[in-house]
Design a protein around this motif. Structure first.
Motif, PDB file in Angstrom:
ATOM      1  N   ARG A 276      20.256  -0.133 -21.585  1.00 47.74           N
ATOM      2  CA  ARG A 276      18.837   0.211 -21.728  1.00 47.74           C
ATOM      3  C   ARG A 276      18.036  -0.830 -22.509  1.00 47.74           C
ATOM      4  O   ARG A 276      16.970  -1.245 -22.085  1.00 47.74           O
ATOM      5  N   ASP A 277      18.548  -1.256 -23.647  1.00 47.06           N
ATOM      6  CA  ASP A 277      17.752  -2.167 -24.464  1.00 47.06           C
ATOM      7  C   ASP A 277      18.258  -3.605 -24.419  1.00 47.06           C
ATOM      8  O   ASP A 277      17.847  -4.434 -25.232  1.00 47.06           O
ATOM      9  N   SER A 278      19.156  -3.865 -23.478  1.00 47.40           N
ATOM     10  CA  SER A 278      19.676  -5.233 -23.390  1.00 47.40           C
ATOM     11  C   SER A 278      18.564  -6.173 -22.938  1.00 47.40           C
ATOM     12  O   SER A 278      17.930  -5.946 -21.901  1.00 47.40           O
ATOM     13  N   PRO A 279      18.295  -7.254 -23.673  1.00 49.91           N
ATOM     14  CA  PRO A 279      17.206  -8.160 -23.266  1.00 49.91           C
ATOM     15  C   PRO A 279      17.560  -8.947 -22.009  1.00 49.91           C
ATOM     16  O   PRO A 279      16.689  -9.492 -21.352  1.00 49.91           O
ATOM     17  N   ARG A 280      18.851  -8.978 -21.657  1.00 52.30           N
ATOM     18  CA  ARG A 280      19.254  -9.793 -20.500  1.00 52.30           C
ATOM     19  C   ARG A 280      19.346  -8.973 -19.208  1.00 52.30           C
ATOM     20  O   ARG A 280      19.316  -9.520 -18.116  1.00 52.30           O
ATOM     21  N   ALA A 281      19.499  -7.670 -19.345  1.00 49.68           N
ATOM     22  CA  ALA A 281      19.737  -6.850 -18.141  1.00 49.68           C
ATOM     23  C   ALA A 281      18.481  -6.816 -17.269  1.00 49.68           C
ATOM     24  O   ALA A 281      17.374  -6.591 -17.759  1.00 49.68           O
ATOM     25  N   VAL A 282      18.634  -7.067 -15.990  1.00 49.94           N
ATOM     26  CA  VAL A 282      17.496  -7.084 -15.052  1.00 49.94           C
ATOM     27  C   VAL A 282      17.566  -5.889 -14.096  1.00 49.94           C
ATOM     28  O   VAL A 282      16.621  -5.111 -13.987  1.00 49.94           O
TER      29      VAL A 282
ATOM     30  N   GLY B 246       0.832  -1.216   0.000  1.00 50.83           N
ATOM     31  CA  GLY B 246       0.000   0.000   0.000  1.00 50.83           C
ATOM     32  C   GLY B 246       0.859   1.257   0.000  1.00 50.83           C
ATOM     33  O   GLY B 246       0.588   2.207  -0.750  1.00 50.83           O
ATOM     34  N   GLY B 247       1.906   1.275   0.839  1.00 45.62           N
ATOM     35  CA  GLY B 247       2.804   2.443   0.889  1.00 45.62           C
ATOM     36  C   GLY B 247       3.537   2.614  -0.425  1.00 45.62           C
ATOM     37  O   GLY B 247       3.767   3.733  -0.889  1.00 45.62           O
ATOM     38  N   SER B 248       3.894   1.493  -1.057  1.00 47.99           N
ATOM     39  CA  SER B 248       4.632   1.569  -2.325  1.00 47.99           C
ATOM     40  C   SER B 248       3.719   2.039  -3.448  1.00 47.99           C
ATOM     41  O   SER B 248       4.118   2.851  -4.296  1.00 47.99           O
ATOM     42  N   LEU B 249       2.467   1.538  -3.448  1.00 51.34           N
ATOM     43  CA  LEU B 249       1.521   1.982  -4.480  1.00 51.34           C
ATOM     44  C   LEU B 249       1.217   3.468  -4.326  1.00 51.34           C
ATOM     45  O   LEU B 249       1.147   4.211  -5.314  1.00 51.34           O
ATOM     46  N   SER B 250       1.056   3.897  -3.085  1.00 49.65           N
ATOM     47  CA  SER B 250       0.662   5.289  -2.859  1.00 49.65           C
ATOM     48  C   SER B 250       1.757   6.263  -3.231  1.00 49.65           C
ATOM     49  O   SER B 250       1.510   7.453  -3.388  1.00 49.65           O
ATOM     50  N   VAL B 251       2.989   5.762  -3.326  1.00 50.12           N
ATOM     51  CA  VAL B 251       4.119   6.602  -3.726  1.00 50.12           C
ATOM     52  C   VAL B 251       4.447   6.354  -5.203  1.00 50.12           C
ATOM     53  O   VAL B 251       5.124   7.129  -5.840  1.00 50.12           O
ATOM     54  N   ASN B 252       3.930   5.241  -5.715  1.00 50.14           N
ATOM     55  CA  ASN B 252       4.238   4.819  -7.088  1.00 50.14           C
ATOM     56  C   ASN B 252       5.742   4.677  -7.253  1.00 50.14           C
ATOM     57  O   ASN B 252       6.385   5.378  -8.051  1.00 50.14           O
ATOM     58  N   VAL B 253       6.290   3.743  -6.491  1.00 49.20           N
ATOM     59  CA  VAL B 253       7.749   3.633  -6.368  1.00 49.20           C
ATOM     60  C   VAL B 253       8.386   3.036  -7.626  1.00 49.20           C
ATOM     61  O   VAL B 253       7.700   2.561  -8.530  1.00 49.20           O
ATOM     62  N   HIS B 254       9.683   3.040  -7.586  1.00 51.54           N
ATOM     63  CA  HIS B 254      10.442   2.382  -8.658  1.00 51.54           C
ATOM     64  C   HIS B 254      11.601   1.627  -8.016  1.00 51.54           C
ATOM     65  O   HIS B 254      11.899   1.815  -6.839  1.00 51.54           O
ATOM     66  N   GLY B 255      12.251   0.800  -8.814  1.00 51.81           N
ATOM     67  CA  GLY B 255      13.406   0.070  -8.311  1.00 51.81           C
ATOM     68  C   GLY B 255      14.576   0.267  -9.238  1.00 51.81           C
ATOM     69  O   GLY B 255      14.722   1.332  -9.843  1.00 51.81           O
ATOM     70  N   ARG B 256      15.376  -0.804  -9.371  1.00 55.09           N
ATOM     71  CA  ARG B 256      16.534  -0.714 -10.271  1.00 55.09           C
ATOM     72  C   ARG B 256      16.286  -1.534 -11.534  1.00 55.09           C
ATOM     73  O   ARG B 256      17.222  -1.922 -12.220  1.00 55.09           O
ATOM     74  N   TYR B 257      14.999  -1.807 -11.823  1.00 51.49           N
ATOM     75  CA  TYR B 257      14.688  -2.726 -12.923  1.00 51.49           C
ATOM     76  C   TYR B 257      14.915  -2.060 -14.281  1.00 51.49           C
ATOM     77  O   TYR B 257      14.433  -0.954 -14.519  1.00 51.49           O
ATOM     78  N   VAL B 258      15.630  -2.759 -15.151  1.00 51.47           N
ATOM     79  CA  VAL B 258      15.914  -2.199 -16.476  1.00 51.47           C
ATOM     80  C   VAL B 258      14.662  -2.323 -17.354  1.00 51.47           C
ATOM     81  O   VAL B 258      13.994  -3.359 -17.358  1.00 51.47           O
TER      82      VAL B 258
END
Ligand SMILES: Cc1cc2nc3c(=O)[nH]c(=O)nc-3n(C[C@H](O)[C@H](O)[C@H](O)COP(=O)(O)OP(=O)(O)OC[C@H]3O[C@@H](n4cnc5c(N)ncnc54)[C@H](O)[C@@H]3O)c2cc1C
Length: 795
Positions: free
Chosen positions: A228-234, A136-148
């Motif tokens: 940015r466009d690497s299909p393998r980068a996570v 809920g806290g993450s949705l309310s902030v609309n967070v992000h991570g390190r996901y490529v």
């Protein structure tokens, strides 16, 4: 006590000790920084959705909502509210490994979800770097991570369920109630309580780490070309190292078939984090700690290429960066977003701000985000780089103010680059900065007004940028400006009297000697204006004790100064003037007149105590005797002026100290709602910014405050712009300069005060209060009648 009596007490003791459903004790709610204690009415930990609905339905006052309390600026509470601690709602409602989809209650943490889905080879699609936060806290902030290739969390959300202010339970998704969906995600609990969410999941593959150390100038290119466009980068992030800020450690985790080198599926919990704490302390406090980390420790730590499960790398525990104490200093985050193309513009500006303010930065983590798909409070309005700044600060008022100063500078730098800043951190941004960074805030507020008409869902973020007074002031469906107290338009009048008095004195010295200046009558006029203001506001607005005390201090200083000068000029000054009769004016007299003119110009835009009185002493004592002037008069003036400058310099220094300690810097802009021009469309004035044009012919404008405010309002009124309110207010005060015989106060306006301009025998100043929606008629009419609009008083 007998055994039987003791036995009788057992049920009572059990009742006392039994954890009662939903109730919890603490009345002060604070966040992880410990900087934002808020005394709430009570804290309740609901365990079911129905309990949330009952609480919302039956509580009549403010309601605040909290998750894991890792936001950092009071976003979780407001004074006197019923605080819903959502961590009691932590069940998995439905889980389909085949569809890679999960429905959870909003108080669950990412970690709990990871524990449930890991055995099925699945992973959370988007989340933060640490796993302690609630959904809920993450949705309310609309967070992000390190996901490529990802961005804000909203992209991984199928639907949410929200309890609205009337207790209704409503589903929202991109197709069902889309406004609620795009408003609640990133809506900081302002629209309702998110109780459930259905999220997309990803595969839990193995990932291997690759590290590249690069000059910062090469980072952007590297990211765009290789990551940015690497299909393998996570996962990817770049660590920009203080204090040089010239090198980035680019860390990318990419899918691999290699066997794992770390067998754990998730990061182990608990344990001691003393090594991390020592490292944090060393980086932030030891000489060369930052250099040691950048050049030795991190290269060593990151030298090999481990292979881990995606869930392992996504399950960090925020406890590892929790210091032993936050009593004297605390670690805080801030975050700025800039469009990808503007990376190289922003970095040098950010670096220079950090250096100038000696910010104790531990780390700047660079992330990347795709454009937000449409949330109302989107922080990534286009594809962006995020700069996550982790810094250490003191907890004193002075330290907080210093942080406020550089934070606002960084926000300006991000805005100048077309970017934005993040809202879950400290609330230092001005109203103007907030609205520039979040241009659809007006739509969000209109939606809030519709869904939460009694303004029940509150916290410090909304108290700051959409206070209840504003919410109630504006008409339904329209954007509302950031409110200021209406009383203020009256209360600034006495201060401005002193500014006018300085103008008069400077103009007077151009022609005459100070002896003849009406010092005593000026003092009388000041208190007359002050009394008129008290009369006009008494009983109409709450009495502003602080402001009245401030006017009292200013008025007393002004009176003492003018009385002393009046006495002096009418005794010693008069004598030396008389003895010097027939001789030319001394250089000292001329210099005093110049300084008076400079001072008068200065205080139109800047508080008087900022004037460099002390700096005038040297040129005063460097003056050469003018030919034929009276030596006695010259010496008397020099000494008198020296005393005056010295006393004002010391008094100004004391005032500077006092006011800097007491007040946050004021906003330099003010907002107004106006009706769009029927023919010309948007106002033509470079000082005016149109913040939005929400519906129909309504405009939300940003106008400069203080000195330029008058000219801006005048020019808009001449163009025919009709104000609906200014800073949420319907009444405004203005002064006119009119012939003394003028009696033309218009219908609809009313007289606040009038007084003769002592040094201009034909003219007077007239203060009137006017409905803001009539400014566009009255101003041109007064100007046609040759009455000068002298000043319009903002709030
Ligand atoms: C160490 C650390 C690392 C962080 N890393 C990242 C990161 O990598 N990426 C990132 O984007 N952010 C990051 N953040 C910020 C963090 O994601 C946000 O502060 C997030 O809100 C924390 O979740 P929480 O459960 O603690 O929410 P809280 O702080 O408890 O609440 C946040 C907001 O959500 C509202 N809210 C909470 N639950 C609900 C609900 N059920 N319904 C409606 N409103 C609700 C609250 O009223 C409040 O306004 C980090 C913060 C810290 C302290």
């Amino acid at each position: 006590m007998s055994g039987r009596r003791l036995l009788a007490l057992v049920p009572v003791l059990l009742w006392l000790a039994w954890p009662r459903a939903g109730a919890a004790a603490p009345v002060v709610v604070n966040d992880v920084t410990r900087l934002n204690p808020v005394a709430v009415e009570r804290v309740v930990v609901p365990k079911t959705v129905d309990e949330v609905r009952d609480l919302v339905r039956h509580h009549s006052g403010a309601i605040s909502i909290g998750g894991a309390r890792h936001s950092m600026g009071g976003q979780i509470a407001t004074e006197g509210s019923l605080h819903l601690d959502m961590r009691g709602l932590h069940r998995i409602v439905a889980f389909s490994p085949e569809k890679r989809r999960i429905t959870v209650e909003a108080g669950i943490t990412w970690r709990k979800i990871q524990e449930a889905i890991d055995p099925h080879g699945l992973s959370v699609s988007i989340m933060q770097s640490y796993a302690n936060f609630t959904v809920g806290g993450s949705l309310s902030v609309n967070v992000h991570g390190r996901y490529v290739g990802q961005g804000p969390l909203i992209a991984a959300v199928q639907s949410i369920e929200v309890v609205l202010a009337d207790g209704q339970l409503v589903q929202a998704s991109r197709s069902v109630n889309p406004e609620l969906f795009f408003g609640s995600i990133g809506g900081y609990g302002g629209l309702g309580v998110i109780v459930e969410a259905t999220l997309d999941l990803a595969e839990n593959g193995k990932v291997a780490r690759e590290v590249r150390k690069l000059p910062v100038a090469e980072y952007r290119e590297h990211f765009l070309r290789e990551v940015r466009d690497s299909p393998r980068a996570v996962f990817h992030n770049g660590d920009l190292y203080p204090p040089a800020y010239d090198t980035v450690m680019a860390v990318t985790w990419s899918e691999t078939d290699r066997p794992v080198t770390v067998p754990d599926r998730l990061m182990p919990l608990g344990g001691h984090h003393w090594k991390d704490r020592v490292m944090q302390f060393g980086i932030s406090e030891l000489p060369f700690g930052k250099e040691l980390r950048a050049d030795v420790l991190d290269p060593l730590r990151l030298r090999d290429s481990p292979v881990v499960w995606r869930n392992y790398e996504a399950s960090y525990d925020a406890a590892e960066i929790e210091p032993a104490s936050r009593a004297r200093s605390t670690y805080v985050l801030a975050e700025y977003f800039v469009p990808v193309a503007r990376f190289d513009d922003f970095v040098p500006r950010m670096t220079s701000i950090f250096r100038r303010h000696r910010v104790n930065v531990l780390n700047v983590s660079i992330r990347h985000a795709r454009q937000d798909p449409g949330s109302l409070l989107a922080w990534a309005r286009e594809e962006s780089f995020a700069f996550v700044v982790y810094y250490k600060q003191g907890v004193t008022q002075a330290a907080r103010q210093e942080v406020g100063d550089w934070t606002r500078e960084l926000i300006d730098a991000a805005l100048a680059a077309g970017g934005s800043y993040y809202l879950p951190y400290q609330l230092h941004a001005t109203d103007e900065q907030f609205h520039r960074a979040y241009p659809r805030a007006g739509e969000f507020f209109a939606l809030k007004r519709r869904l939460d008409p009694d303004y029940r869902f509150r916290n410090k973020l909304w108290d700051r940028y959409f206070p209840p007074s504003v919410a109630q002031a504006a008409a339904p469906g329209e954007r509302s400006p950031a409110a200021r107290s209406e009383a203020q338009t009256f209360l600034t009048l006495p201060e401005w009297y002193i500014v006018y008095s300085a103008d008069e004195y400077a103009a007077f010295l151009e022609r005459q000697r100070p002896t003849d200046f009406p010092f005593f009558r000026s003092v009388g006029q000041f208190w007359h204006v002050h009394a008129s203001v008290v009369r006009a506001t008494w009983g109409r607005y709450p009495f502003n004790w602080g402001y009245h005390a401030m006017i009292g201090v200013i008025g007393a200083s002004y009176s003492v100064e003018y009385v002393l000068r009046g006495v002096y000029e009418n005794s010693v000054g008069l004598l030396t003037d008389w003895l010097a009769e027939g001789t030319p004016e001394t250089e000292e007299d001329r210099f005093m007149a110049q300084v008076a003119a400079e001072y008068a110009r200065f205080i139109h835009a800047t508080p008087w105590h900022e004037f460099p009185f002390g700096e005038k002493l040297v040129p005063l004592w460097e003056l050469q005797d003018g030919a034929g002037t009276s030596a006695l008069r010259a010496w008397e003036r020099r000494l008198a002026f020296t005393v005056e400058l010295t006393v004002k310099s010391a008094w100004g220094w004391a005032m500077r100290k006092a006011t800097h300690a007491a007040y946050d810097p004021e906003d330099l802009v003010i907002q107004a709602r106006a009706r769009a021009l029927p023919k010309a469309g948007l106002p033509r004035d470079p000082r005016v910014r149109v913040l939005g044009q929400p519906d129909g012919d309504g405009l939300l404008l940003s106008l400069p405050r203080y000195e330029p405010f008058t000219e801006t309002v005048r020019s808009l009124a001449r163009q025919g712009v009709q104000f609906l309110d200014i800073a949420g207010n319907r009444t405004i005060v203005m002064t006119l300069i009119a012939p003394r015989r003028w009696r033309g106060v218009e219908e609809g306006a009313s007289l606040v005060s009038e007084w003769d301009i002592l040094t201009r025998p034909e003219e007077k100043r007239v203060a009137i209060e006017v409905p803001v929606e009539r400014l566009h008629e009255m101003i041109p009419r007064l100007e046609r009648a040759r009455v000068k609009i002298d000043h319009v008083y903002d709030y």
